[in-house]
Design an enzyme around this catalytic site. Sequence first.
Site, PDB file in Angstrom:
ATOM      1  N   ASN A  41       0.036  -6.021  -4.603  1.00  0.00           N
ATOM      2  CA  ASN A  41       0.454  -5.007  -3.629  1.00  0.00           C
ATOM      3  C   ASN A  41      -0.528  -3.834  -3.537  1.00  0.00           C
ATOM      4  O   ASN A  41      -0.232  -2.816  -2.938  1.00  0.00           O
ATOM      5  CB  ASN A  41       1.860  -4.482  -3.982  1.00  0.00           C
ATOM      6  CG  ASN A  41       1.900  -3.805  -5.344  1.00  0.00           C
ATOM      7  OD1 ASN A  41       0.889  -3.720  -6.037  1.00  0.00           O
ATOM      8  ND2 ASN A  41       3.070  -3.314  -5.737  1.00  0.00           N
TER       9      ASN A  41
ATOM     10  N   HIS B 275      -1.629  -2.104  -6.113  1.00  0.00           N
ATOM     11  CA  HIS B 275      -1.525  -1.076  -7.166  1.00  0.00           C
ATOM     12  C   HIS B 275      -2.789  -1.089  -8.021  1.00  0.00           C
ATOM     13  O   HIS B 275      -3.412  -2.134  -8.219  1.00  0.00           O
ATOM     14  CB  HIS B 275      -0.239  -1.193  -7.993  1.00  0.00           C
ATOM     15  CG  HIS B 275      -0.181  -2.316  -8.976  1.00  0.00           C
ATOM     16  ND1 HIS B 275       0.863  -3.201  -9.050  1.00  0.00           N
ATOM     17  CD2 HIS B 275      -1.031  -2.700  -9.968  1.00  0.00           C
ATOM     18  CE1 HIS B 275       0.653  -4.067 -10.019  1.00  0.00           C
ATOM     19  NE2 HIS B 275      -0.493  -3.780 -10.592  1.00  0.00           N
TER      20      HIS B 275
ATOM     21  N   GLU C  96       1.803   2.681  -8.085  1.00  0.00           N
ATOM     22  CA  GLU C  96       2.432   1.780  -7.121  1.00  0.00           C
ATOM     23  C   GLU C  96       2.386   2.372  -5.710  1.00  0.00           C
ATOM     24  O   GLU C  96       2.285   3.596  -5.551  1.00  0.00           O
ATOM     25  CB  GLU C  96       3.901   1.561  -7.522  1.00  0.00           C
ATOM     26  CG  GLU C  96       4.087   0.829  -8.840  1.00  0.00           C
ATOM     27  CD  GLU C  96       3.948  -0.690  -8.704  1.00  0.00           C
ATOM     28  OE1 GLU C  96       3.179  -1.163  -7.851  1.00  0.00           O
ATOM     29  OE2 GLU C  96       4.620  -1.392  -9.471  1.00  0.00           O
TER      30      GLU C  96
END
Length: 247
Positions: free
Chosen positions: A136, A138, A143
């Site tokens: 994603n 990160h 995050e």
Amino acid sequence: MKIIVCKDYDAVSKKGASIVKDAISMYRKPKLGLATGSTPEGLYRELIAMNQSGELNFEHAETVNLDEYVGIDSSNEQSYHYYMYENLFNHINIRPEHIHIPLAEGDRLDKAVAHYNAELDYVGRRDIQILGMGHNGHIAFIEPSDKLSLRTCVVELTPETIAANSRFFASEDDVPRQAITMGIKDILNTDTLLIMATGEGKAPTVKRLIEGKRLNTHFPASMLHLHTNAILLVDEAAYSLVEDVHE
Ligand code: F6R
């Protein structure tokens, strides 16, 4: 961002190790930023071999790690402390007092954060920082979010990261829900930034990093474009979806 494409994971590991060696071998007291995860394991094996053959000396090296789970004992096999000793520190001539990994075992998370920021300030700018990327986007445990912290912070892990990291735990329920992580400013505080990604699972992430034209807090890896000496080291599988390399 300079992009280097190698054939496969082994070639990435070897190239990564030679980049690390070039970045630190001229210094008596090199400073390294380290990551955990599957991606750098091969690179660490190469560094161990270089150390054991006398090619690379860690006697005066200082290391800082990106992150650690919250609420996990450092002796726990799933902790990033354990990972680092297993995959690198137990096999090289580094001094334990030169190893810095964030620790958040107790309930005073604010203290853990302040303590790690002080350690980072003490070590100062690294010669090289090794970095992986989550699917994603990160980086460390930063995050996707509306706001990204500049300095060390405690974060809630996303369901996606918990699912991805559950492969290291008995079940998804055992994965900690929080982590302590360097902030964006801390990650960028290095002369060289070595970002590694391998395997076709990372191909969409690599494509988004290279082709994305904007900083996007919901894709934290985009912040790496701010660094003036960033190297993206990937294998052919991770690079396979890239079409447009113009910045
Ligand atoms: C590890 C870390 C993470 C990993 C990322 C990719 O210290 O900070 O950001 O780099 O989750 O993990 P792997 O390499 O297992 O795909």
